[in-house]
Design an enzyme around this catalytic site. Structure first.
Site, short mmCIF file in Angstrom:
data_model
loop_
_atom_site.label_atom_id
_atom_site.label_comp_id
_atom_site.label_asym_id
_atom_site.label_seq_id
_atom_site.Cartn_x
_atom_site.Cartn_y
_atom_site.Cartn_z
N VAL A 116 51.43 27.99 51.28
CA VAL A 116 51.99 27.31 50.42
C VAL A 116 52.15 28.02 49.75
O VAL A 116 53.39 28.74 48.66
CB VAL A 116 50.62 26.57 49.35
CG1 VAL A 116 51.06 25.13 49.63
CG2 VAL A 116 49.90 27.38 48.47
N ASN B 95 46.07 21.88 44.63
CA ASN B 95 44.62 22.68 45.01
C ASN B 95 44.56 24.11 45.59
O ASN B 95 43.52 24.57 45.08
CB ASN B 95 43.98 21.71 44.85
CG ASN B 95 42.77 22.08 45.85
OD1 ASN B 95 41.81 22.25 44.71
ND2 ASN B 95 42.37 22.04 46.59
N SER C 123 41.90 26.78 36.03
CA SER C 123 40.10 27.23 35.68
C SER C 123 40.14 27.98 34.51
O SER C 123 40.74 28.43 33.92
CB SER C 123 40.58 28.31 36.97
OG SER C 123 38.96 29.17 36.94
N TYR D 196 43.19 36.98 39.37
CA TYR D 196 43.24 35.36 39.31
C TYR D 196 43.14 34.89 37.99
O TYR D 196 43.97 33.77 37.93
CB TYR D 196 41.35 35.54 39.69
CG TYR D 196 40.80 33.70 39.63
CD1 TYR D 196 41.10 33.10 41.09
CD2 TYR D 196 40.27 33.12 39.09
CE1 TYR D 196 40.82 31.82 41.45
CE2 TYR D 196 39.86 31.76 39.32
CZ TYR D 196 40.00 31.34 40.28
OH TYR D 196 39.77 29.76 40.24
N ALA E 59 44.91 35.53 35.41
CA ALA E 59 46.25 35.74 35.22
C ALA E 59 47.33 34.48 36.02
O ALA E 59 48.02 33.55 35.53
CB ALA E 59 47.56 36.86 36.07
N LYS F 41 45.89 32.01 36.92
CA LYS F 41 45.94 30.90 36.57
C LYS F 41 46.16 29.70 35.82
O LYS F 41 46.28 28.96 34.78
CB LYS F 41 44.02 29.97 36.42
CG LYS F 41 43.40 30.25 37.90
CD LYS F 41 44.01 28.94 38.88
CE LYS F 41 43.45 28.70 39.83
NZ LYS F 41 44.02 27.91 40.68
N ILE G 223 31.64 25.22 39.92
CA ILE G 223 31.46 24.37 40.53
C ILE G 223 31.14 25.10 42.05
O ILE G 223 31.59 25.93 42.12
CB ILE G 223 33.48 23.64 41.29
CG1 ILE G 223 34.40 23.08 40.09
CG2 ILE G 223 33.07 22.61 41.72
CD1 ILE G 223 33.30 22.08 38.59
P1 NAD Z 1 37.59 26.24 48.42
O1 NAD Z 1 37.39 27.65 48.77
O2 NAD Z 1 36.17 25.59 49.32
O3 NAD Z 1 38.83 24.79 48.98
C1 NAD Z 1 40.20 25.88 49.15
C2 NAD Z 1 41.01 25.18 50.10
O4 NAD Z 1 42.23 25.97 49.92
C3 NAD Z 1 40.71 25.66 51.19
O5 NAD Z 1 40.21 24.86 52.34
C4 NAD Z 1 41.62 27.19 51.64
O6 NAD Z 1 41.70 26.91 52.69
C5 NAD Z 1 42.36 27.05 50.93
N1 NAD Z 1 43.49 27.29 50.97
C6 NAD Z 1 43.71 28.68 51.02
N2 NAD Z 1 45.18 29.79 50.03
C7 NAD Z 1 45.89 28.69 51.28
C8 NAD Z 1 47.23 28.90 51.20
N3 NAD Z 1 47.91 29.62 51.32
N4 NAD Z 1 47.94 27.72 51.96
C9 NAD Z 1 47.21 26.19 51.74
N5 NAD Z 1 45.93 25.84 51.93
C10 NAD Z 1 45.12 26.92 51.35
O7 NAD Z 1 38.02 26.37 47.19
P2 NAD Z 1 37.28 25.41 46.17
O8 NAD Z 1 36.34 25.75 44.95
O9 NAD Z 1 37.46 24.13 46.32
O10 NAD Z 1 38.99 25.26 45.37
C11 NAD Z 1 39.72 24.97 44.57
C12 NAD Z 1 40.82 25.34 43.84
O11 NAD Z 1 40.24 25.24 42.52
C13 NAD Z 1 41.31 26.92 43.98
O12 NAD Z 1 42.43 26.30 43.12
C14 NAD Z 1 40.58 27.15 42.76
O13 NAD Z 1 41.32 28.01 42.50
C15 NAD Z 1 40.40 26.45 41.66
N6 NAD Z 1 38.75 26.42 40.99
C16 NAD Z 1 37.52 26.88 41.91
C17 NAD Z 1 36.73 26.92 41.17
C18 NAD Z 1 35.04 26.63 41.39
O14 NAD Z 1 34.25 27.00 40.94
N7 NAD Z 1 35.27 26.53 42.82
C19 NAD Z 1 36.20 26.96 39.17
C20 NAD Z 1 37.92 26.73 38.64
C21 NAD Z 1 38.69 26.74 39.22
#
Ligand code: NAD
Length: 277
Positions: A63, A89, A171, A184, A186, A188, A217
């Site tokens: 992306v 996402n 986030s 991260y 910045a 978000k 999460i």
């Molecule tokens: P995850 O690592 O399980 O999933 C992230 C997915 O995004 C992976 O499958 C990865 O391959 C894909 N990805 C990474 N870079 C990419 C790119 N350039 N193009 C397309 N796909 C790409 O992580 P998650 O925890 O499920 O995170 C999902 C979202 O939630 C993220 O934006 C993360 O910042 C946000 N988030 C997560 C948490 C947490 O505690 N896990 C908290 C707040 C926000």
């Protein structure tokens, strides 16, 4: 079913929160274009959809790369002819691998040990003053530019159509800041400003744009964190537990379905109380 006949694109749908959103949308009747940078992870998500897998479309793309995103949207248009829902996402927790995570783990462990010994806490993060341009830039490219690239293409369909739902995954790092993660946080926080601006711009076209700011999460992203960091984050959460990807999928479904029709420019934060505005 809440999304019968709708077409959705979920970026980063191969794991964690993105996968849970894909499965929830598919269960509610949507045709889901599942994006990820890793093709094999997309296949796993689609397999987990059961019968709804027949309505799914795998779309591998980074992306952060605007031309790859344009091609992805051309594929979606060719397959489905439209797009009703976009969930931005896709994300990364670190850029340069385990070293970045290890550093965070070591500092947090040292600080907790100092505190437990009666203080003072002397170990500094020292992250921002030593961060490379490339690390800061890649983080913004994936999260903030990625959200922009996909939103730009989605609006070409949604504004013409006079309807659409965009859900951006931010986030608590973007609402309250996260120590040791300036890039991260910045990115978000930038997503929140982007969400509010675009919501004001495209409301007139019947498109809503909202953000979700999850707390801690359990996913592949948080898995490499040391038990000490995980305990600190749990302590920081009034409900005293971490969330599950399904907790975020429920919020995404709410915003993407008719139930969320009067929300735009908002931030929903399933975070166990970590951040209270
Ligand atoms: P995850 O690592 O399980 O999933 C992230 C997915 O995004 C992976 O499958 C990865 O391959 C894909 N990805 C990474 N870079 C990419 C790119 N350039 N193009 C397309 N796909 C790409 O992580 P998650 O925890 O499920 O995170 C999902 C979202 O939630 C993220 O934006 C993360 O910042 C946000 N988030 C997560 C948490 C947490 O505690 N896990 C908290 C707040 C926000």
């Amino acid at each position: 079913m809440k999304l019968e006949g709708k077409v959705a694109l979920v970026t980063g749908g191969g794991s964690g929160i993105g996968r849970a959103i894909c499965l929830a949308f598919a269960r509610e009747g949507a045709s889901v274009a599942v994006n990820d940078i890793r093709g094999e992870s997309i296949d796993e998500t689609i397999r987990a959809m059961g019968e709804a897998a027949a309505r799914a479309l795998p779309v591998v793309a980074d992306v952060a790369d605007s031309s790859a995103v344009r091609k992805m949207f051309a594929t979606i248009r060719a397959q489905f002819g439209t797009l009703d829902i976009l969930v931005n996402n896709a994300g990364i927790g670190e850029v340069s691998g385990q070293g970045e995570v290890e550093r965070m783990n070591r500092v947090a462990e040292a600080q907790v040990a100092e505190m437990m010994a009666g203080g003072p806490v002397k170990t500094r993060w020292g992250v921002t003053q030593s961060m490379d341009d490339g690390v800061f830039e890649r983080m913004l490219r994936v999260h903030l530019f990625g959200t922009f690239h996909c939103t730009r293409e989605a609006l070409k369909v949604m504004e013409d159509k006079g309807s659409g739902r965009i859900v951006n995954i931010s986030s608590v790092a973007g609402t309250s800041g996260l120590e040791g993660a300036p890039h991260y946080s910045a990115a978000k926080a930038g997503i929140l400003g982007f969400t509010r601006s675009v919501a004001r711009e495209v409301g007139i076209a019947g498109v809503t744009v909202n953000a979700i700011a999850p707390g801690y999460i359990e996913t592949a992203m948080t898995e490499p964190l040391s038990p000490v960091v995980k305990q600190m984050w749990t302590m920081n959460t009034p409900l005293k537990k971490s969330g599950k990807p399904e907790d975020i999928a429920a919020a995404a479904l709410y915003l993407a379905s008719d139930d969320g029709r009067f929300l735009t420019g908002q931030v929903i934060s399933p975070n166990g109380g970590w951040w209270m505005p």
